[in-house]
Design an enzyme around this catalytic site. Structure first.
Site, PDB file in Angstrom:
ATOM      1  N   CYS A 296       0.732  -1.180   0.234  1.00 25.07           N
ATOM      2  CA  CYS A 296       0.289   0.115   0.574  1.00 25.07           C
ATOM      3  C   CYS A 296       0.599   1.664  -0.265  1.00 25.07           C
ATOM      4  O   CYS A 296       1.555   1.837   0.619  1.00 25.07           O
ATOM      5  CB  CYS A 296      -0.687   0.184   1.434  1.00 25.07           C
TER       6      CYS A 296
ATOM      7  N   CYS B  39      -0.562   4.400   2.353  1.00 26.03           N
ATOM      8  CA  CYS B  39      -0.300   4.275   3.952  1.00 26.03           C
ATOM      9  C   CYS B  39       1.049   3.846   3.762  1.00 26.03           C
ATOM     10  O   CYS B  39       1.630   4.250   5.311  1.00 26.03           O
ATOM     11  CB  CYS B  39      -0.705   2.781   4.346  1.00 26.03           C
ATOM     12  N   ASP B  40       2.613   3.504   3.381  1.00 30.51           N
ATOM     13  CA  ASP B  40       3.126   3.519   3.715  1.00 30.51           C
ATOM     14  C   ASP B  40       4.580   4.467   2.609  1.00 30.51           C
ATOM     15  O   ASP B  40       5.469   4.403   3.349  1.00 30.51           O
ATOM     16  CB  ASP B  40       3.980   2.064   3.820  1.00 30.51           C
TER      17      ASP B  40
END
Ligand code: NAP
Length: 321
Positions: A136, A139-140
């Site tokens: 992701c 997200c990261d």
């Protein structure tokens, strides 16, 4: 806690398909409940920018999901945050068993459970998940500011997320196993003109290498020449497709060879009263707008089914269609 002894419809999954089904089910005056194990929104929440949902030129996946959720909630859709452990088809009604022990009975069920990111299945992948391996970018990506990363895959997700990572990281290697991308033309054009993305074709990652600080390199193999080498990177973003969440699908529901649910044009499965919408359904393409439209179809068809059943008495015996 279930508010009804027998619901008209239980919707499983809170992504675009499930939430659209919820909106249409409530508008059809059905007693509906939606069960979602995580946060509402599904896979879309993991998408940085959505540029192809009609009406929104550019919107973040999170914001679009939130709009779907708020829209469904505006109709007082009941939602339960829990994991579905089993779907049990019945004759009088169907049942949905939850991890918390509750059992929801319903005249109809809409399965909108979607899927999850597929794994590459190479050494070092699982061990380094959260230590440099990610599925992701939204997200990261933040953790890789000014670092060097690779993106593995050649579909829409890989190219979209490579473009996103190009804006925050120092350099992105885009590694694809073939010499042409599966992704849409517009993404291919954008990638070609993005100076900080370096494309490596005809190449597979054979392992993810790490040290005490996490990922340090990927081992690569050229599929044409057989040449092997190590490519130093700080992170490896893996986008090699999607696996349908088919574990819950009850026996008797017909599936495709690749694990997707087969339905008719009303999104009804081979078990009467059990419908499927979205990425778990065998369909032509996986798109947010398609998932939402299938949620609509499934809910309208479920409403018709419930109405007919209530008017005509008992549910027909379970017959494969
Ligand atoms: P996808 O379209 O299935 O693409 C997966 C990619 O990973 C392919 O390029 C495939 O290579 C590669 N791959 C698969 N297994 C591999 C392996 N073991 N090693 C190396 N490479 C491997 O998956 P996706 O990109 O996640 O997209 C899923 C669906 O969502 C698609 O229908 C897509 O169109 C849709 N989507 C749409 C949007 C959008 O419209 N904005 C955004 C994201 C996703 P090959 O090409 O050689 O098979």
């Amino acid at each position: 806690m279930a508010q009804k002894e027998i619901y008209d419809v239980v919707i499983i999954g809170g992504g675009p398909a499930g939430l659209a089904a919820g909106i249409y089910a409530k508008r059809a005056a059905l007693d509906a409940v939606l069960v979602e194990k995580g946060v509402p929104g599904g896979q879309v929440c993991l998408t940085k920018g959505v540029e192809n949902y009609p009406g929104f030129i550019d919107i973040s996946g999170f914001d679009l999901s939130d709009k779907f959720y708020q829209h469904a909630k505006s109709y007082d859709l009941e939602t339960i945050q829990d994991e579905v452990t089993a779907i049990e088809p019945g004759v009088e009604f169907h049942s949905v068993r939850l991890a918390g022990g509750e059992v929801l009975n319903a005249h109809s069920i809409i399965i909108a459970a979607g899927g999850t990111a597929r794994k590459l299945n190479v050494p070092g992948e699982i061990e380094n998940f959260g230590r440099g391996v990610s599925y992701c970018a939204t997200c990261d990506g933040f953790f890789f500011r000014d670092k060097v990363v690779c993106v593995i895959g050649g579909g829409d997700t890989a190219l979209e997320d490579a473009l996103y990572l190009a804006k925050i990281t120092k350099h992105v290697y885009l590694i694809h196993r073939r010499d042409e991308f599966r992704a849409s033309r517009i993404l291919q054009q954008r990638i070609a003109s993005e100076p900080s993305v370096e494309i490596i074709l005809n190449t597979v990652a054979t392992s993810i290498l790490s040290d005490e600080n996490g990922v340090r390199a990927v081992a690569l193999k050229n599929t044409l020449t057989g040449e092997e080498r190590e490519l130093p990177v700080d992170g490896a973003f893996i986008f090699v497709g999607f696996s349908p969440n088919s574990a819950l699908v009850p026996a008797g529901v017909k599936m495709s060879a690749s694990g997707y649910i087969l339905t008719d044009d009303k999104c009804e499965t081979s078990i009467p009263g059990i419908f499927c919408a979205g990425d778990l359904r065998q369909n032509f393409a996986k798109q947010i707008v398609i998932a939402a439209s299938e949620g609509c179809i499934a809910a309208l068809a479920a409403a018709r089914y419930v109405e007919t059943k209530k008017a005509g008495g008992k549910l027909a015996a379970l017959q494969p269609k």
